[in-house]
Scaffold this motif. Structure first.
Motif, PDB file in Angstrom:
ATOM      1  N   SER A 304     -43.735 -75.949 -25.453  1.00 55.52           N
ATOM      2  CA  SER A 304     -44.880 -75.164 -24.992  1.00 55.52           C
ATOM      3  C   SER A 304     -45.482 -75.729 -23.715  1.00 55.52           C
ATOM      4  CB  SER A 304     -45.963 -75.131 -26.077  1.00 55.52           C
ATOM      5  OG  SER A 304     -46.559 -76.411 -26.226  1.00 55.52           O
ATOM      6  N   GLY A 305     -45.193 -76.978 -23.415  1.00 50.82           N
ATOM      7  CA  GLY A 305     -45.837 -77.636 -22.285  1.00 50.82           C
ATOM      8  C   GLY A 305     -46.993 -78.511 -22.713  1.00 50.82           C
ATOM      9  N   GLY A 306     -47.321 -78.477 -24.005  1.00 48.99           N
ATOM     10  CA  GLY A 306     -48.371 -79.337 -24.526  1.00 48.99           C
ATOM     11  C   GLY A 306     -47.830 -80.703 -24.898  1.00 48.99           C
ATOM     12  N   LEU A 307     -48.711 -81.533 -25.404  1.00 50.78           N
ATOM     13  CA  LEU A 307     -48.368 -82.922 -25.679  1.00 50.78           C
ATOM     14  C   LEU A 307     -47.347 -83.053 -26.811  1.00 50.78           C
ATOM     15  CD1 LEU A 307     -49.121 -85.842 -24.859  1.00 50.78           C
ATOM     16  CD2 LEU A 307     -50.885 -85.777 -26.628  1.00 50.78           C
ATOM     17  N   ASP A 308     -47.508 -82.297 -27.887  1.00 56.60           N
ATOM     18  CA  ASP A 308     -46.658 -82.457 -29.063  1.00 56.60           C
ATOM     19  C   ASP A 308     -45.188 -82.184 -28.750  1.00 56.60           C
ATOM     20  OD1 ASP A 308     -49.083 -82.879 -30.304  1.00 56.60           O
ATOM     21  OD2 ASP A 308     -49.195 -80.863 -31.140  1.00 56.60           O
ATOM     22  N   SER A 309     -44.915 -80.964 -28.297  1.00 55.50           N
ATOM     23  CA  SER A 309     -43.521 -80.606 -28.042  1.00 55.50           C
ATOM     24  C   SER A 309     -42.941 -81.393 -26.881  1.00 55.50           C
ATOM     25  CB  SER A 309     -43.396 -79.100 -27.779  1.00 55.50           C
ATOM     26  OG  SER A 309     -44.182 -78.704 -26.671  1.00 55.50           O
ATOM     27  N   SER A 310     -43.760 -81.720 -25.889  1.00 52.20           N
ATOM     28  CA  SER A 310     -43.269 -82.510 -24.757  1.00 52.20           C
ATOM     29  C   SER A 310     -42.848 -83.907 -25.199  1.00 52.20           C
ATOM     30  CB  SER A 310     -44.344 -82.607 -23.669  1.00 52.20           C
ATOM     31  OG  SER A 310     -44.610 -81.342 -23.107  1.00 52.20           O
ATOM     32  N   ALA A 311     -43.633 -84.518 -26.091  1.00 48.32           N
ATOM     33  CA  ALA A 311     -43.278 -85.842 -26.594  1.00 48.32           C
ATOM     34  C   ALA A 311     -41.943 -85.795 -27.333  1.00 48.32           C
ATOM     35  CB  ALA A 311     -44.382 -86.377 -27.504  1.00 48.32           C
ATOM     36  N   LEU A 312     -41.728 -84.755 -28.127  1.00 50.42           N
ATOM     37  CA  LEU A 312     -40.467 -84.637 -28.850  1.00 50.42           C
ATOM     38  C   LEU A 312     -39.290 -84.519 -27.889  1.00 50.42           C
ATOM     39  CD1 LEU A 312     -41.419 -82.228 -31.785  1.00 50.42           C
ATOM     40  CD2 LEU A 312     -41.351 -84.728 -31.777  1.00 50.42           C
ATOM     41  N   VAL A 313     -39.448 -83.704 -26.863  1.00 47.77           N
ATOM     42  CA  VAL A 313     -38.371 -83.539 -25.883  1.00 47.77           C
ATOM     43  C   VAL A 313     -38.119 -84.852 -25.144  1.00 47.77           C
ATOM     44  CG1 VAL A 313     -37.715 -82.359 -23.742  1.00 47.77           C
ATOM     45  CG2 VAL A 313     -38.730 -81.059 -25.626  1.00 47.77           C
ATOM     46  N   GLY A 314     -39.180 -85.576 -24.826  1.00 48.54           N
ATOM     47  CA  GLY A 314     -39.029 -86.863 -24.169  1.00 48.54           C
ATOM     48  C   GLY A 314     -38.252 -87.849 -25.023  1.00 48.54           C
ATOM     49  N   TRP A 315     -38.559 -87.899 -26.315  1.00 47.89           N
ATOM     50  CA  TRP A 315     -37.838 -88.804 -27.204  1.00 47.89           C
ATOM     51  C   TRP A 315     -36.412 -88.333 -27.440  1.00 47.89           C
ATOM     52  CZ3 TRP A 315     -39.271 -93.487 -27.643  1.00 47.89           C
ATOM     53  CH2 TRP A 315     -40.626 -93.831 -27.601  1.00 47.89           C
ATOM     54  N   MET A 316     -36.191 -87.023 -27.431  1.00 46.22           N
ATOM     55  CA  MET A 316     -34.819 -86.514 -27.533  1.00 46.22           C
ATOM     56  C   MET A 316     -33.960 -87.074 -26.404  1.00 46.22           C
ATOM     57  SD  MET A 316     -35.237 -82.463 -28.504  1.00 46.22           S
ATOM     58  CE  MET A 316     -33.460 -82.148 -28.461  1.00 46.22           C
ATOM     59  N   ALA A 344     -44.398 -76.425 -19.149  1.00 41.96           N
ATOM     60  CA  ALA A 344     -43.125 -76.597 -19.852  1.00 41.96           C
ATOM     61  C   ALA A 344     -42.005 -76.911 -18.867  1.00 41.96           C
ATOM     62  CB  ALA A 344     -42.800 -75.337 -20.657  1.00 41.96           C
ATOM     63  N   ASP A 345     -42.007 -76.213 -17.731  1.00 38.26           N
ATOM     64  CA  ASP A 345     -40.975 -76.471 -16.721  1.00 38.26           C
ATOM     65  C   ASP A 345     -41.098 -77.878 -16.145  1.00 38.26           C
ATOM     66  OD1 ASP A 345     -39.944 -73.963 -17.102  1.00 38.26           O
ATOM     67  OD2 ASP A 345     -40.931 -73.062 -15.363  1.00 38.26           O
ATOM     68  N   LYS A 346     -42.330 -78.334 -15.983  1.00 41.72           N
ATOM     69  CA  LYS A 346     -42.539 -79.692 -15.466  1.00 41.72           C
ATOM     70  C   LYS A 346     -41.926 -80.721 -16.422  1.00 41.72           C
ATOM     71  CE  LYS A 346     -46.553 -80.580 -13.644  1.00 41.72           C
ATOM     72  NZ  LYS A 346     -46.244 -80.907 -12.230  1.00 41.72           N
ATOM     73  N   MET A 347     -42.135 -80.506 -17.724  1.00 42.29           N
ATOM     74  CA  MET A 347     -41.568 -81.422 -18.700  1.00 42.29           C
ATOM     75  C   MET A 347     -40.045 -81.315 -18.725  1.00 42.29           C
ATOM     76  SD  MET A 347     -42.182 -83.792 -20.878  1.00 42.29           S
ATOM     77  CE  MET A 347     -40.775 -84.713 -21.501  1.00 42.29           C
ATOM     78  N   ALA A 348     -39.531 -80.094 -18.690  1.00 44.71           N
ATOM     79  CA  ALA A 348     -38.081 -79.892 -18.715  1.00 44.71           C
ATOM     80  C   ALA A 348     -37.407 -80.566 -17.521  1.00 44.71           C
ATOM     81  CB  ALA A 348     -37.759 -78.407 -18.748  1.00 44.71           C
ATOM     82  N   GLN A 349     -38.020 -80.429 -16.353  1.00 46.12           N
ATOM     83  CA  GLN A 349     -37.459 -81.035 -15.148  1.00 46.12           C
ATOM     84  C   GLN A 349     -37.458 -82.555 -15.242  1.00 46.12           C
ATOM     85  OE1 GLN A 349     -39.901 -79.332 -12.064  1.00 46.12           O
ATOM     86  NE2 GLN A 349     -39.132 -77.251 -12.466  1.00 46.12           N
TER      87      GLN A 349
END
Length: 657
Positions: A304-316, A344-349
């Motif tokens: 979503s671009g929020g903290l929760d899902s971004s943290a999960l993607v980062g740890w992935m 969300a795009d910022k985190m994905a990048q």
């Protein structure tokens, strides 16, 4: 991740009922189905037209010998399983599965993420495994440890185990209700399933609306906090509970097997202690994600671009390394202030992930609302569920079968604005004032705190007559409820007192267990499984992480008026600085007001006399354009509920017909 069902009765069952139940929830297991029927100590595995051919006539005790669905005897018990193959994709993963000695049979939905470690432990005790599945680990664990095996599982589950010798049935649901388990018990017969709709196809299960649940839905915005939900004939096995059933007598018992321990004590904030908690949580969170990457298929993530899902993607990315691709999925609303696609795009990048966007809108909501309602089995309270529905559809279209999702992060770490008030409630007056001044000016803080205390606490300290008046004046849409219906259920205000808490950890624990989070997980499960997707929620089911966080004093969760302070600091190494420090996250938000105004005219005809026992239909018709013209940001989902309920009641009428 799958769909399960079963019927047990000393008076005998009809196998055709189970075959129909399988078709009703086929979406939960597009990779095939399986059946087993019992009479005394005889067990007969059977197949249907949907059973994968690779699972028939295998050298396995639980494989059907042929494709013939006929059962040559009157069974007392039958199990059904719909399979979404994630771990052990071969025929050995077929269910229902039995133990080596054929005494115990299981139908299982979920994932036991620490199954590899448990398998190694069981092998040291002498267990011999013939599959690579976590299903067999459950069976062996039950044989060696009995019901105590539940305390060793880290994951999400709903399963039933039948003992052919004692002719007893044992069912369990995970600690926080990630996986569903519904049942109907009347007289001596027990039927269970992953979704209510599977039970409604049984001609002895009544299709009658439960007015208590309807009242709680409209007045308190609660979705099935009680075991009996929107339908009188169907109960939900509460999270952290188990069920026993004796086939010979038809007796059924429910008991709690898990209770979350909560630290209600407070202490003075310490920098060294904060660092210790942060380091521990960093390790636990990292390990939670590592375990949930276990699969024999690729794993993606909602983002979503929020903290929760971004943290999960980062740890992935941390665990998968730079070479393995990560696919992330986001609902976007270009040009609207609620759009967070750029975050969300910022985190994905930042982790070199491949982004997939879907753009739900009011027109597609009009098209899909009836399917969404049937998918959910119940009326919903927010258009955000539709955004989630479309994201899961996008996941399916991209060819991914498993995604991580950040559901539970707010309840675990303290991420909702009202949590500030519960935190302040546990502080001294001077500490509260100091904390308010760090996050907002004192006047605004005191006003906000008074508002939250009135809504969540003081309203339910008052006599029922005053509580009900407060709610009628504060939530003016309650004036559209039928007056007799409202007055007949006014005592339900007294039941709300059980949800009062005096501190932040108490509030978070309440939200984690059989209330708020369970409702979100219910929507998550239906949206994902409708599209044949397994959704994994580390914040909602990782036992070491959750139990540690509830042992941490509340002062470390919101020190300095920082929501999710521990999650922010524990995820520093995997997040861009801008996302780590975000304070403007809106939640999983859609253009709700705009959508309601556009979709309302298309559902006006559904406000008919079928709704009259609950709503003032004539008043709604006369004031239709005014009711469905929401303004502002507060509780606009409360208006959408009228539309969702009307569509749901229409679906029930169709089922009755």
């Amino acid at each position: 991740m799958c769909g399960i069902a079963g019927i047990l009765s000393p008076e005998g069952i009809n196998p055709d009922d189970l075959y129909r139940m399988s078709q009703t929830i086929a979406h939960r297991g597009p990779d095939g189905d399986g059946f087993v029927f019992f009479s005394e100590q005889i067990a007969l595995p059977r197949a249907s037209k949907d059973t994968a051919s690779t699972c028939i006539a295998q050298n396995l005790a639980w494989s059907p010998s042929d494709s013939n669905p006929q059962v040559p005897f009157r069974p007392d018990v039958g199990f059904m399983h719909r399979r979404l193959a994630i771990i052990d994709l071969e025929a050995t993963g077929h269910q229902p599965m039995c133990s080596v000695d054929k005494r115990y049979w299981i139908t299982f939905n979920g994932e036991i993420y620490n199954y590899i470690e448990l398998r190694e432990e069981l092998e040291k005790l002498g267990a011999v495994f013939i599959t690579r599945s976590d299903t067999e680990v459950i069976l062996q664990a039950y044989q060696y440890w009995g019901e105590a095996c539940l305390h060793r599982f880290n994951g999400m589950w709903a399963f039933g185990i039948y003992d052919t010798i004692n002719q007893t049935f044992f069912a369990s649901r995970d600690r926080f209700g990630v996986k569903p388990f519904y049942y109907h018990h009347t007289g001596k017969t027990l039927a269970f399933a992953s979704e209510q709709k599977a039970l409604l196809g049984l001609n002895w299960v009544p299709l009658e609306v439960n007015p208590d649940a309807v009242f709680d839905y409209f007045v308190f915005s609660q979705i099935e906090y009680q075991a009996q939900g929107f339908l009188k004939g169907i109960d939900e096995l509460p999270a952290g509970c188990l069920l026993h059933y004796q086939v010979k007598t038809g007796q059924c018992q429910i008991k709690t097997w898990y209770t979350l321990e909560v630290n209600h004590e407070n202490e003075t904030w310490s920098k060294s202690q904060h660092q210790l908690h942060t380091e521990t949580i960093r390790e636990l969170l990292s390990d939670a994600v590592r375990l949930r990457l276990r699969a024999d298929v690729p794993v993606g993530s909602c983002l979503s671009g929020g903290l929760d899902s971004s943290a999960l993607v980062g740890w992935m990315r941390k665990h998968l390394g730079a070479e393995i691709p990560i696919h992330v999925y986001t609902a976007v609303f270009p040009g609207n202030r609620v759009d967070e696609g750029h975050w969300a795009d910022k985190m994905a990048q930042s982790v070199n992930a491949t982004s997939h966007h879907v753009q739900p809108d009011s027109e597609t909501l009009i098209r899909d609302l009836e399917d969404l309602t049937y998918c959910q089995d119940i009326p919903i309270w927010s258009t955000s569920t539709y955004a989630q529905y479309r994201v899961m559809q996008l996941v399916k279209e991209s060819g991914i079968k498993v995604v991580l999702d950040g559901q539970g992060g707010d309840e675990l770490f303290g991420g909702y604005e009202p949590h500030r008030s519960f935190f302040w409630q546990g502080l001294s007056v001077m500490d509260m004032i100091r904390d308010m001044q760090q996050g907002m000016n004192l006047r605004s803080g005191l006003k906000f705190h008074a508002h939250q205390q009135a809504r969540y606490d003081l309203a339910f300290r008052m006599p029922v007559s005053l509580s009900s008046r407060f709610y009628q004046s504060y939530f003016q849409e309650n004036s559209y409820l039928d007056k007799d219906f409202f007055n007949q259920h006014i005592q339900r205000f007294a039941l709300q007192r059980q949800y009062r808490t005096d501190d932040l950890n108490g509030r978070l624990a309440l939200e984690m267990q059989n209330t708020t989070l369970k409702g979100y997980l219910k929507c998550e499960d239906r949206c994902a499984m409708w599209h044949g997707i397994e959704s994994r929620t580390p914040f909602a089911d990782d036992l070491p992480l959750i139990e540690y966080l509830f042992s941490v004093p509340a002062v470390y969760k919101m020190h300095g008026s920082r929501l999710k302070a521990l999650l922010r600091d524990a995820s520093t190494s995997v997040l861009p600085e801008a996302i780590k420090n975000r304070t403007d996250k809106q939640g999983y938000t859609t253009p709700n007001n705009e959508w309601i105004k556009k979709i309302a005219p298309h559902f006006q005809e559904q406000f008919n006399q079928v709704l009259a026992p609950f709503l003032q239909v004539d008043k709604i018709k006369n004031e239709y354009s005014n009711l469905f013209n929401p303004t502002g940001d507060a509780d606009t989902g409360r208006v959408f509920k009228f539309i969702s309920f009307a569509v749901w009641m229409q679906k029930l009428a169709q089922l009755k017909a």
